[in-house]
Every structure is written in C-alpha cells, then in structure tokens.
Design a protein around this motif. Structure first.
Motif, PDB file in Angstrom:
ATOM      1  N   LEU A   1       0.859  -1.186   0.000  1.00 55.25           N
ATOM      2  CA  LEU A   1       0.000   0.000   0.000  1.00 55.25           C
ATOM      3  C   LEU A   1       0.892   1.231   0.000  1.00 55.25           C
ATOM      4  N   ARG A   2       0.823   2.001  -1.056  1.00 52.23           N
ATOM      5  CA  ARG A   2       1.595   3.240  -1.150  1.00 52.23           C
ATOM      6  C   ARG A   2       0.692   4.402  -0.761  1.00 52.23           C
ATOM      7  N   VAL A   3       1.174   5.189   0.180  1.00 48.19           N
ATOM      8  CA  VAL A   3       0.391   6.327   0.680  1.00 48.19           C
ATOM      9  C   VAL A   3       1.082   7.608   0.256  1.00 48.19           C
ATOM     10  N   ASP A   4       0.341   8.467  -0.430  1.00 47.95           N
ATOM     11  CA  ASP A   4       0.862   9.762  -0.884  1.00 47.95           C
ATOM     12  C   ASP A   4      -0.036  10.846  -0.288  1.00 47.95           C
ATOM     13  N   VAL A   5       0.351  11.301   0.881  1.00 46.93           N
ATOM     14  CA  VAL A   5      -0.458  12.277   1.620  1.00 46.93           C
ATOM     15  C   VAL A   5       0.457  13.431   2.013  1.00 46.93           C
ATOM     16  N   PRO A   6       0.046  14.683   1.811  1.00 52.49           N
ATOM     17  CA  PRO A   6       0.892  15.818   2.221  1.00 52.49           C
ATOM     18  C   PRO A   6       0.986  15.917   3.732  1.00 52.49           C
ATOM     19  N   GLU A   7       1.892  16.777   4.191  1.00 49.83           N
ATOM     20  CA  GLU A   7       2.089  16.912   5.627  1.00 49.83           C
ATOM     21  C   GLU A   7       0.907  17.588   6.310  1.00 49.83           C
ATOM     22  N   GLU A   8       0.145  18.380   5.564  1.00 50.83           N
ATOM     23  CA  GLU A   8      -0.991  19.062   6.154  1.00 50.83           C
ATOM     24  C   GLU A   8      -2.198  18.917   5.235  1.00 50.83           C
ATOM     25  N   LEU A   9      -3.336  18.694   5.860  1.00 48.48           N
ATOM     26  CA  LEU A   9      -4.605  18.647   5.152  1.00 48.48           C
ATOM     27  C   LEU A   9      -5.644  19.375   5.981  1.00 48.48           C
ATOM     28  N   PRO A  10      -6.544  20.114   5.346  1.00 48.04           N
ATOM     29  CA  PRO A  10      -7.582  20.799   6.128  1.00 48.04           C
ATOM     30  C   PRO A  10      -8.514  19.786   6.772  1.00 48.04           C
ATOM     31  N   PRO A  11      -8.999  20.060   7.973  1.00 48.55           N
ATOM     32  CA  PRO A  11      -9.915  19.113   8.632  1.00 48.55           C
ATOM     33  C   PRO A  11     -11.303  19.154   7.991  1.00 48.55           C
ATOM     34  N   VAL A  12     -12.103  18.184   8.318  1.00 48.78           N
ATOM     35  CA  VAL A  12     -13.482  18.123   7.831  1.00 48.78           C
ATOM     36  C   VAL A  12     -14.405  17.889   9.015  1.00 48.78           C
ATOM     37  N   ASP A  13     -15.642  18.348   8.879  1.00 44.14           N
ATOM     38  CA  ASP A  13     -16.669  18.054   9.872  1.00 44.14           C
ATOM     39  C   ASP A  13     -17.379  16.778   9.444  1.00 44.14           C
ATOM     40  N   ALA A  14     -17.171  15.704  10.197  1.00 40.87           N
ATOM     41  CA  ALA A  14     -17.692  14.414   9.761  1.00 40.87           C
ATOM     42  C   ALA A  14     -17.927  13.505  10.949  1.00 40.87           C
ATOM     43  N   ASP A  15     -18.648  12.434  10.675  1.00 40.00           N
ATOM     44  CA  ASP A  15     -18.797  11.340  11.632  1.00 40.00           C
ATOM     45  C   ASP A  15     -17.596  10.425  11.424  1.00 40.00           C
ATOM     46  N   PRO A  16     -16.631  10.379  12.347  1.00 37.86           N
ATOM     47  CA  PRO A  16     -15.393   9.642  12.100  1.00 37.86           C
ATOM     48  C   PRO A  16     -15.614   8.145  11.889  1.00 37.86           C
ATOM     49  N   VAL A  17     -16.605   7.576  12.566  1.00 34.89           N
ATOM     50  CA  VAL A  17     -16.833   6.135  12.424  1.00 34.89           C
ATOM     51  C   VAL A  17     -17.328   5.811  11.015  1.00 34.89           C
ATOM     52  N   LEU A  18     -18.324   6.565  10.540  1.00 35.83           N
ATOM     53  CA  LEU A  18     -18.871   6.297   9.205  1.00 35.83           C
ATOM     54  C   LEU A  18     -17.863   6.644   8.108  1.00 35.83           C
ATOM     55  N   LEU A  19     -17.149   7.777   8.266  1.00 36.99           N
ATOM     56  CA  LEU A  19     -16.188   8.156   7.232  1.00 36.99           C
ATOM     57  C   LEU A  19     -15.047   7.140   7.168  1.00 36.99           C
ATOM     58  N   ARG A  20     -14.592   6.664   8.318  1.00 37.57           N
ATOM     59  CA  ARG A  20     -13.560   5.619   8.325  1.00 37.57           C
ATOM     60  C   ARG A  20     -14.075   4.365   7.632  1.00 37.57           C
ATOM     61  N   ARG A  21     -15.348   4.076   7.843  1.00 40.42           N
ATOM     62  CA  ARG A  21     -15.940   2.898   7.199  1.00 40.42           C
ATOM     63  C   ARG A  21     -15.924   3.048   5.676  1.00 40.42           C
ATOM     64  N   ALA A  22     -16.216   4.244   5.183  1.00 39.23           N
ATOM     65  CA  ALA A  22     -16.214   4.463   3.734  1.00 39.23           C
ATOM     66  C   ALA A  22     -14.817   4.261   3.148  1.00 39.23           C
ATOM     67  N   ILE A  23     -13.783   4.806   3.812  1.00 46.50           N
ATOM     68  CA  ILE A  23     -12.410   4.649   3.309  1.00 46.50           C
ATOM     69  C   ILE A  23     -11.986   3.178   3.383  1.00 46.50           C
ATOM     70  N   ASP A  24     -12.321   2.503   4.469  1.00 45.63           N
ATOM     71  CA  ASP A  24     -11.987   1.086   4.586  1.00 45.63           C
ATOM     72  C   ASP A  24     -12.639   0.269   3.459  1.00 45.63           C
ATOM     73  N   ASN A  25     -13.889   0.576   3.147  1.00 48.95           N
ATOM     74  CA  ASN A  25     -14.581  -0.160   2.089  1.00 48.95           C
ATOM     75  C   ASN A  25     -13.908   0.033   0.734  1.00 48.95           C
ATOM     76  N   LEU A  26     -13.457   1.265   0.447  1.00 47.16           N
ATOM     77  CA  LEU A  26     -12.785   1.520  -0.836  1.00 47.16           C
ATOM     78  C   LEU A  26     -11.460   0.760  -0.910  1.00 47.16           C
ATOM     79  N   LEU A  27     -10.683   0.762   0.184  1.00 48.62           N
ATOM     80  CA  LEU A  27      -9.418   0.031   0.186  1.00 48.62           C
ATOM     81  C   LEU A  27      -9.654  -1.466   0.073  1.00 48.62           C
ATOM     82  N   GLU A  28     -10.652  -1.973   0.791  1.00 53.28           N
ATOM     83  CA  GLU A  28     -10.937  -3.397   0.749  1.00 53.28           C
ATOM     84  C   GLU A  28     -11.410  -3.810  -0.651  1.00 53.28           C
ATOM     85  N   ASN A  29     -12.207  -2.958  -1.273  1.00 54.24           N
ATOM     86  CA  ASN A  29     -12.690  -3.269  -2.619  1.00 54.24           C
ATOM     87  C   ASN A  29     -11.527  -3.300  -3.609  1.00 54.24           C
TER      88      ASN A  29
END
Length: 450
Positions: free
Chosen positions: A323-351
């Motif tokens: 898994l190659r991760v290309d993420v900058p040192e800073e990213l603006p925050p977001v207002d989100a439900d962390p559990v659901l948003l984490r679930r969405a990212i996990d689903n994309l990686l798993e898929n």
C-alpha cells in the motif's frame, strides 16, 4: 409561458386541438343551419316565373290549352298558379280546391311552413291589357329546429370525445395491465408504450422503475444465498482451528498461530455482519433522513490521522499487499462522523484489494487539500466494464458474478461508501476500465469556522 408549456405537453396540445375542432364544427353547423333556413323564404327564381308566364300567355286564347298548361306546371314544377284577368277577376287556377289566397307581404324569418308565400308577375293579354299571375311555390322542408341543433352539437362533441378518449384509455389500460402483472409477481412485465407524449413518459418511467426493482429483488435473493456461504466459510475455519487446538496437546506455538487465524476469521465475520446491519439500518431510516443516512455524529476530524489509521488497518489485514500512501504533511480538517467516514475509506481500500488479483500490484492511497479534501484509492486490478459503472453503487450489485465465491462480500461496500459520502455533503467518483484498474475519488467539503 403558457403557450410554451402547452407545446411541450403533447397530450394537452392534442386535447386543445380537439376542442378547437369541436368548436369549429359546431360553428360551421350553425352557419349551415342559418343558411338553410334563410333559403326557405326565398321567392322562386325569376327565370322560372318568367317561363311560367310565357307558357300561360301563349294559352290565353284557348281555355283548354290554358287548363293543360296549368296542369303541366303543377305536375312538373309542383307550383300552384292562378291567372287573374286585367279587370281583377279570377280566370283560372291549377289548385284542386279553387282559387287559393295570395299573401304578398314580406315573409317572416324563419318562415312559417303553414303560411305559404305568394309571388306575382305581370301577364299581358291578347288585347294588350295587363293581368297578373299568382304563383305559390311548393312547400319546402321545415327549417331546423332547436332540438335538431342540440342533437347535432351532441353528436359532434360525443364522437370527437369518444375518439379522443380511445387514444387515452388504450395506453392507460396497457399501463394498468403491466402494473397489475408486475404487482402480481411477474417481474418481466413492462408497459412498453411507444407514445411520444406524457403517457409515453409515464410508461418509460414505470419500465425503468420495474427494471430497478427487479434488479434489487434479484440482488436480495442472491444475498440470501451469499450470506450463508460468507458466514459458513469463516465458521468452518474456526471449527477446524478449534479442533486442531484441542489436538495440539499443549503446543503453545501452534495454539497461538491457530488463535491468530481464529481472530482473523472473527474479524471477517464482524465485518460481514456489520455490512449487513449497516445496510439494513440505512434502509430503515430512509423516511427519517434523506438518502437513508442516520443522523451523523459530526465532529472536527483530522484527515491525516484518519487516513493513517485506515492504512494501518489495511496493512494489518493484508500484510502481503503493498500500500503506497501519498499524503501531504498538512490537510484541512473536515466536519464528519469519524466512524462512518472511516468505514467508507476502509470499504474503498478493501474493494481495491479484493479485485486486484496479483499480490505484487500495489494499492495507492492519495489525498490532496484545497477548497475541498480529495481522497483517491487507485488499483490496477480487473476493472469494471463501462456498462456496469452506473450500477456499481446499487446495494448487492457485483460487476463480476463469476468471482462471487473467490472474492467474497455481499456487494455492499461501494453502496455504503457512496451513501456515507453523500451524507457528508461530498461526492464519490469512479473511473474504471476492464483489465486496467479502478480509480475511486472521494471529495469532501472542508470544515468551516463557525
């Protein structure tokens, strides 16, 4: 604006034109009736009266000839003729009952058929004096009455309305029949109307709805079959592992290895059950929340930390997948439900992992900031056909059905990811091609200071 809407509505335009045609026919009928009634009171033609006068003038010297001429006029022209001499005395007539009365006043309109009009013409006698001929034309058919006019209007309106009604009821019956058949369980029932008006649009909307419902029902039937397999596989492995542990006779190393396998199988079961429960939860709350997403527990989320945790979980679950991760040192925050948003990212990686067959191929996780946060998951796997791309976000849909047993899953990963991203005011985009891989991008609005 009203005219533009009328032209766009082809059905309303048809009804409008039929109404205009009805009015035109009714007006034309009234004009024709008035013209026929007007003609009823018109005097005989001048040429005809002149001809009758000339015939009688040639017969004045011979009473028998005069009587014959009058008889011919009555037989052929159906006219009543009376001859008056220059002194005003009655000379001859072809009326059966003697001289009829002669009313030369102007006729009423419409004329009364019981009061026939009498017309006169000068008649020159052989001695040079002038008498006259009184002519009563044959009675004409009675003029049209009000009841006949009303009957005419009703016939015109009735026939045109019946023809218009047939053009409406026939497609409606076909649409109703298709709806009843579909409601009765015939999932292949379609209206299939070819109309180019609003009824055709309703038919096409019904057929599209029926197609989607049929696909969802087929997918849910597959769910019943797939859930049993997906649950049975890890349960079988756990049962085998427990049997091996009982036979290990105190071998701690073997027990630890088997317990680790059991832990992985339990994680798989937990993920599978969580997918099913989340999908059911979203469906049950469709009426309470737009898009079927429950109320979000929003908080300020650090995207860098979220992605780091997602990458860590993915590497732990799939240690042989790069898994190659290309993420900058800073990213603006977001207002989100962390559990659901984490679930969405996990689903994309798993898929991405599931549909990349070669283990050596790396999955790429990229994130960028700016006016919004963009998170990309890129793989070089089997890809998705163009025909399947519009349907991959539907629940229980899987593009490659032949890989069901090999890859596992219920076809809920992308559907859940999309609904979660939509609930956060973002959007998810998918680009893919067979044998070239898939590029999924999640766009999320950045957090704004209150």
């Amino acid at each position: 604006m009203a005219i533009r809407d009328l032209l766009r509505g082809r059905l309303s335009l048809r009804i409008y034109l039929v109404g205009l045609a009805q009015i035109a026919v009714i007006v034309a009928g009234f004009i024709a009736v008035m013209e026929m009634n007007r003609r009823t009171g018109v005097n005989p033609g001048k040429q005809q009266l002149r001809f009758i006068t000339s015939v009688i003038a040639r017969s004045l010297d011979d009473p028998r000839a005069l009587e014959g001429a009058l008889a011919i006029v009555r037989e052929d022209l159906k006219a009543t003729i009376t001859v008056i001499d220059p002194d005003g005395a009655f000379l001859a007539t072809n009326a059966p009952g003697g001289r009829p009365p002669c009313d030369t006043t102007a006729p009423a309109f419409p004329p009364d058929p019981e009061a026939p009009r009498c017309y006169t013409a000068a008649l020159r006698f052989p001695d040079g004096r002038e008498g006259r001929v009184e002519a009563i034309p044959p009675p004409l058919p009675p003029p049209f009455s009000g009841l006949r006019v009303i009957a005419f209007v009703l016939v015109v309106v009735g026939v045109s309305s019946w023809l218009l009604g047939r053009t409406l009821t026939r497609p409606l019956r076909q649409l109703s029949s298709a709806a009843r058949a579909f409601g009765g369980g015939d999932l292949k029932a379609r209206a299939a109307l070819r109309n180019r008006d609003e009824l055709g649009e309703v038919s096409r909307a019904f057929d599209e709805m029926a197609e989607r419902v049929a696909e969802l029902l087929r997918a849910e039937r597959e769910l019943l079959a797939n859930v049993s397999h997906e649950l049975r596989t890890p349960l079988s492995r756990i049962r085998v592992a427990l049997a091996l542990i009982s036979e290990a006779e105190g071998d701690v190393a073997v027990a630890r290895e088997l317990l680790a396998d059991i832990g992985g199988d339990l994680d798989e079961l937990e993920r599978l059950i969580s997918d099913v429960l989340t999908a059911a939860r979203l469906d049950l709350e469709d009426a309470a929340s737009p898009g079927g997403i429950p109320p979000l527990r929003r908080e300020r989320v650090d995207v860098l930390d979220l992605l780091a945790r997602a990458a860590s979980r993915f590497r732990a679950a799939h240690p042989r997948r790069a898994l190659r991760v290309d993420v900058p040192e800073e990213l603006p925050p977001v207002d989100a439900d962390p559990v659901l948003l984490r679930r969405a990212i996990d689903n994309l990686l798993e898929n991405a992992h599931k549909y990349t067959e070669r283990t050596a191929e790396a999955i790429v996780l990229v994130a960028r900031g700016g006016e919004e946060v963009a998170i990309d998951v890129i793989d070089r796997g089997v890809g998705i056909a163009a025909a399947d791309l519009p349907r991959v976000f539907r629940p229980f849909f899987r593009a490659d059905r032949s890989r069901t047993r090999a890859t596992g899953g219920l076809g809920l990963g992308l559907a859940l990811a999309k609904r979660i991203v939509d609930a956060h005011g973002g959007r998810i985009e998918l680009a893919s091609a067979p044998n070239e891989g898939t590029h999924a991008r999640v766009r999320l609005p950045i957090a704004r200071d209150p």
